[in-house]
Write an enzyme that holds these catalytic residues in place. Sequence first.
Site, short mmCIF file in Angstrom:
data_model
loop_
_atom_site.label_atom_id
_atom_site.label_comp_id
_atom_site.label_asym_id
_atom_site.label_seq_id
_atom_site.Cartn_x
_atom_site.Cartn_y
_atom_site.Cartn_z
N CYS A 1 0.83 -1.21 0.00
CA CYS A 1 0.00 0.00 0.00
C CYS A 1 0.86 1.26 0.00
O CYS A 1 1.51 1.58 1.01
CB CYS A 1 -0.92 -0.02 1.22
SG CYS A 1 -1.83 1.51 1.50
N CYS B 1 -0.01 3.95 2.59
CA CYS B 1 0.40 3.51 3.93
C CYS B 1 1.84 3.94 4.22
O CYS B 1 2.17 4.36 5.34
CB CYS B 1 0.28 2.00 4.06
SG CYS B 1 -1.38 1.34 3.86
#
Length: 323
Positions: free
Chosen positions: A80, A83
């Site tokens: 991700c 993230c």
Amino acid sequence: MTDPTPGAVLRGAVDLSSLRNRPQPPAVGASGQDGVPAADGAGAASVPSLVIDVTDASFPQVLELSRTVPVVVDLWAEWCGPCKQLSPILEKVVTELGGRVVLAKVDVDANPQLAQAFRAQSIPMVVALVAGQPVPMFTGAVPEQQVRDVFAQLLQLAAQNGVTGTVDAGSEESADASDEAPAEPALPPLHAEAFDAIESGDYARAITAYEKALAENPRDADARAGLGQVRLLDRVQGLDLQAVRDAAAAAPRDREAQFAAADLDLSGGHVDDAFSRLLDLFSITPADERRPVRERLLELFGLVGDADPRVLTARGRLASLLF
């Protein structure tokens, strides 16, 4: 975070009872299994670090710790991109608060029960625990100032609910062990250049650095992984989610529109949606025009990881479309 009572904020929305009631792993020294502490009930606790990794099994100890100090749960995944933008900000703010908050990091791929319990439809997703109750904070990568503002609200809410303790990060023994630990090897120059560029938001320079690293060593797996991640970050920055979704819905055969929507799907944690979108596009694209779609699929597969079951399923469908 507008309701001052954690129980009222998420009542009926998140059920942590199955995780709360499971047998807790035995404590090891000052901290529990996986480095997760148990609070001492006296307004203070000892933790190995203000940033801890949490698993499905160790989560009950985190719930108990939240009765002493607010615990911020960061639900993330290795693939991700957003993230990776948000996590350093969370860690910085938590460290500056000096033990008034603990950050618990949950890898959603490795801990599916926690991801399901928090109903993590997209990541990064940040939730707080106050006195054992979940409190929503935000979803997606947000600016540092917004993170600080939400943390300030969290501390106010925690105080209203009697959670005003602090934690002591690490013991003298662990500090001595840390002093004796060998220093991590320095990053190769091109990798270091890429990291610096990413931190400054210069994704084009980071891409160039990783490409040079791969030109020098085509087997550099870290450079290949980093290149894929930073390319995704570069493509999604500045995109308007609703505009992209509307464009993709209006033009199912438009390759660039579907590529942009798939990038946003993946960066938001909707992995299956990203793969399905591109596989659908592949299926309706003339055979002599399919190569760019296949290459984008393979790039996204690499970001998620070849061993991931979602990748294996998507690869199976791609193979069936090819043959």
